[in-house]
Design an enzyme around this catalytic site. Structure first.
Site, PDB file in Angstrom:
ATOM      1  N   ARG A   1       0.869  -4.937  -5.813  1.00  0.00           N
ATOM      2  CA  ARG A   1       0.696  -6.187  -5.071  1.00  0.00           C
ATOM      3  C   ARG A   1       1.160  -7.266  -6.036  1.00  0.00           C
ATOM      4  O   ARG A   1       0.707  -7.323  -7.182  1.00  0.00           O
ATOM      5  CB  ARG A   1      -0.768  -6.422  -4.709  1.00  0.00           C
TER       6      ARG A   1
ATOM      7  N   ARG B   1      -5.947  -2.263   8.848  1.00  0.00           N
ATOM      8  CA  ARG B   1      -5.894  -3.734   8.779  1.00  0.00           C
ATOM      9  C   ARG B   1      -6.026  -4.346  10.172  1.00  0.00           C
ATOM     10  O   ARG B   1      -7.034  -4.173  10.807  1.00  0.00           O
ATOM     11  CB  ARG B   1      -4.624  -4.176   8.062  1.00  0.00           C
TER      12      ARG B   1
ATOM     13  N   ASP C   1      -0.749   2.249   8.203  1.00  0.00           N
ATOM     14  CA  ASP C   1      -1.352   1.392   9.235  1.00  0.00           C
ATOM     15  C   ASP C   1      -0.595   1.383  10.566  1.00  0.00           C
ATOM     16  O   ASP C   1      -1.138   0.964  11.583  1.00  0.00           O
ATOM     17  CB  ASP C   1      -1.457  -0.051   8.724  1.00  0.00           C
TER      18      ASP C   1
ATOM     19  N   ASP D   1       4.388  -4.552   6.327  1.00  0.00           N
ATOM     20  CA  ASP D   1       4.904  -5.841   6.820  1.00  0.00           C
ATOM     21  C   ASP D   1       4.976  -6.904   5.727  1.00  0.00           C
ATOM     22  O   ASP D   1       5.863  -7.760   5.748  1.00  0.00           O
ATOM     23  CB  ASP D   1       4.130  -6.332   8.051  1.00  0.00           C
TER      24      ASP D   1
ATOM     25  N   THR E   1       3.823   2.783   5.592  1.00  0.00           N
ATOM     26  CA  THR E   1       2.409   2.396   5.546  1.00  0.00           C
ATOM     27  C   THR E   1       1.640   3.304   6.486  1.00  0.00           C
ATOM     28  O   THR E   1       2.182   3.729   7.513  1.00  0.00           O
ATOM     29  CB  THR E   1       2.201   0.918   5.969  1.00  0.00           C
TER      30      THR E   1
ATOM     31  N   GLY F   1       0.833  -1.203   0.000  1.00  0.00           N
ATOM     32  CA  GLY F   1       0.000   0.000   0.000  1.00  0.00           C
ATOM     33  C   GLY F   1       0.860   1.243   0.000  1.00  0.00           C
ATOM     34  O   GLY F   1       1.846   1.312   0.732  1.00  0.00           O
TER      35      GLY F   1
ATOM     36  N   ASP G   1       1.692  -0.616  11.483  1.00  0.00           N
ATOM     37  CA  ASP G   1       1.667  -2.001  11.976  1.00  0.00           C
ATOM     38  C   ASP G   1       2.969  -2.751  11.699  1.00  0.00           C
ATOM     39  O   ASP G   1       2.980  -3.972  11.591  1.00  0.00           O
ATOM     40  CB  ASP G   1       0.494  -2.756  11.323  1.00  0.00           C
TER      41      ASP G   1
END
Ligand code: ADP
Length: 319
Positions: free
Chosen positions: A72, A171, A127, A103, A125, A11, A129
Site C-alpha cells: 500500500r 470491502r 473482492d 480498483d 483481487t 491486496g 469489485d
C-alpha cells in the site's frame, strides 16, 4: 515496443503469480524483455526493478500470494511521486507497464496513463469489485476457501444448535458473501448492496427456529457492522449460542484454483498481445466468457459493477 514492466499492487490474491508468469512467458515468446517491479508502486518509486527471465517464474503457477510482493503506497496519489516513477521506468527503457491489482491499483495505472505512460490493468483481487470484468483473478479461489469454512462451521453448528455469523471479505462488494451464502446453503446474507435491518434478521431467525432449523449460518460482508457485537445481540434475542467467525486473511492465501490459474494465464497473455498491438491505457476483463478490454479511464469513471439481483432473489427463495 521492446520492454515491458509488470507489478502487483494492493491486496494480494491467489493467481497473481500465474498472471505474472503469463506476462513474462508471453513476452519472452515474442522476444520482448520483461522487468519485474517489486513491492508495487512503492518499488516503482524506489526503483526496485529487475529484469526477469523464464526461470524467475518457474514453479510459481501453483503458489498463492505474489512473488513480486505488493504494497500500500498512498503517496502514489501525488503527481511528483508518479513523475519519479515514470523517470525510473524510462531509465530502464521500459515502454509500458502491466499492473495487476484491484480498483485502487487501477487508479494508479489510470493516473500514469493520463500522464502519457501506457499501462494495462489486470484485475487481481479476491473482492471481485473491479470494473470491466465479471470475474477478478483470485475471487474464485477465495470463494472456495470461504465455502470450505462455512461447511466446517455447519458441521459443528448443527451438532450444537448454534448460530454462526461468518464475516467475509469484499470491502464494498457483496459478491463473495452472496456466492458463498448460496453455495454454503446459508440462512441469511448481509451485503453492502442491500440496506441492513437487524430487526428483519432477528425476525428471520425466529422464523427459522419455528421451521425446525437446527442451526443458522449468517454470512456478512466485512465493514458493515461490528460482527462480534452483532453476535452478542443475536444471542441475547434468540437465547441460542451465537458465535462470530471472522475469516480474515485466511481467505486471501492458499494455492490458486484451476479457474483462477486459467483466467490469470489468459489475461496475462492477452495484456502482452494488447501492448504489442500498440494498445495502452486499457484494462482487461472477462465478459460473457470472452476476454475483453476497455479504456481504463472510462472503466473506472463510467462502469459501475452490476449487482447480481437474480442470485440474491434466488438465495432468498432457497433458505
Ligand atoms: P487495491 O488495488 O487492491 O484496490 P488499494 O486500494 O490499496 O488496493 O490500492 C493499491 C495502491 O494503488 C495504493 O496503495 C496506491 O499506491 C495506489 N492508488 C490507489 N488509489 C490511487 C489514486 N487515486 N491515485 C494514484 N494511485 C492510487
Amino acid at each position: 515496443i521492446r520492454k515491458i514492466g509488470v507489478l502487483t499492487s494492493g491486496g494480494d490474491a491467489p493467481g497473481m503469480n500465474a498472471a505474472i508468469r503469463a506476462v513474462v512467458r508471453t513476452a519472452l515468446h515474442n522476444d520482448l524483455e520483461v522487468y519485474g517491479i517489486f513491492n508495487g508502486y512503492l518499488g516503482l518509486y524506489e526503483n526496485n526493478i529487475r529484469k526477469l527471465d523464464r526461470q524467475d517464474v518457474s514453479d510459481r503457477i501453483n503458489r498463492g500470494g505474489t512473488f513480486l510482493g505488493s504494497a500500500r503506497f498512498p503517496e502514489f496519489k501525488e503527481e511528483s511521486v508518479r513523475r519519479q516513477a515514470i523517470k525510473n521506468l524510462e531509465q530502464h527503457g521500459i515502454d509500458a507497464l502491466v499492473v495487476i491489482g484491484g480498483d485502487g491499483s487501477y487508479m494508479g495505472a489510470k493516473c500514469l496513463t493520463e500522464m502519457g505512460y501506457p499501462c494495462i490493468g489486470l484485475p487481481g483481487t479476491i473482492d471481485n469489485d473491479v470494473p470491466g470484468t465479471e470475474y477478478t483473478i483470485g475471487y474464485n479461489t477465495a470463494l472456495n476457501c470461504v465455502l470450505d469454512a462455512i461447511d466446517r462451521l455447519r458441521d459443528t453448528s448443527s451438532s450444537h444448535r448454534r448460530i454462526s455469523l461468518v464475516e467475509i471479505m469484499g470491502r464494498h462488494c457483496g459478491d463473495l458473501t452472496l456466492a458463498a451464502a448460496v453455495a454454503g446453503g446459508a440462512e441469511y446474507a448481509i451485503i453492502p448492496e442491500k440496506p441492513f435491518s437487524e430487526e428483519s434478521l432477528l425476525r428471520a431467525l425466529d422464523k427459522g427456529d419455528s421451521k425446525g432449523k437446527k442451526h443458522a449460518i449468517i454470512c456478512i460482508t466485512e465493514k458493515i457492522t461490528d460482527t462480534h457485537e452483532l453476535a452478542r445481540r443475536i444471542e441475547a434475542h434468540t437465547g441460542q449460542e451465537t458465535r462470530a467467525t471472522v475469516l480474515g486473511h485466511i481467505q486471501r492465501g492458499g494455492a490458486p484454483g484451476a479457474f483462477d490459474r486459467v483466467l490469470a494465464s489468459q489475461m496475462g497473455a492477452f495484456s502482452v498481445a494488447l501492448l504489442m498491438e500498440g494498445e495502452g491505457g486499457r484494462c482487461v476483463g472477462i465478459q460473457n466468457n470472452r476476454l475483453v478490454h476497455h479504456d481504463i479511464i472510462e472503466a473506472i469513471e463510467k462502469m459501475p459493477r452490476p449487482f447480481n439481483q437474480d442470485l440474491f432473489d434466488t438465495f432468498k427463495k432457497l433458505v
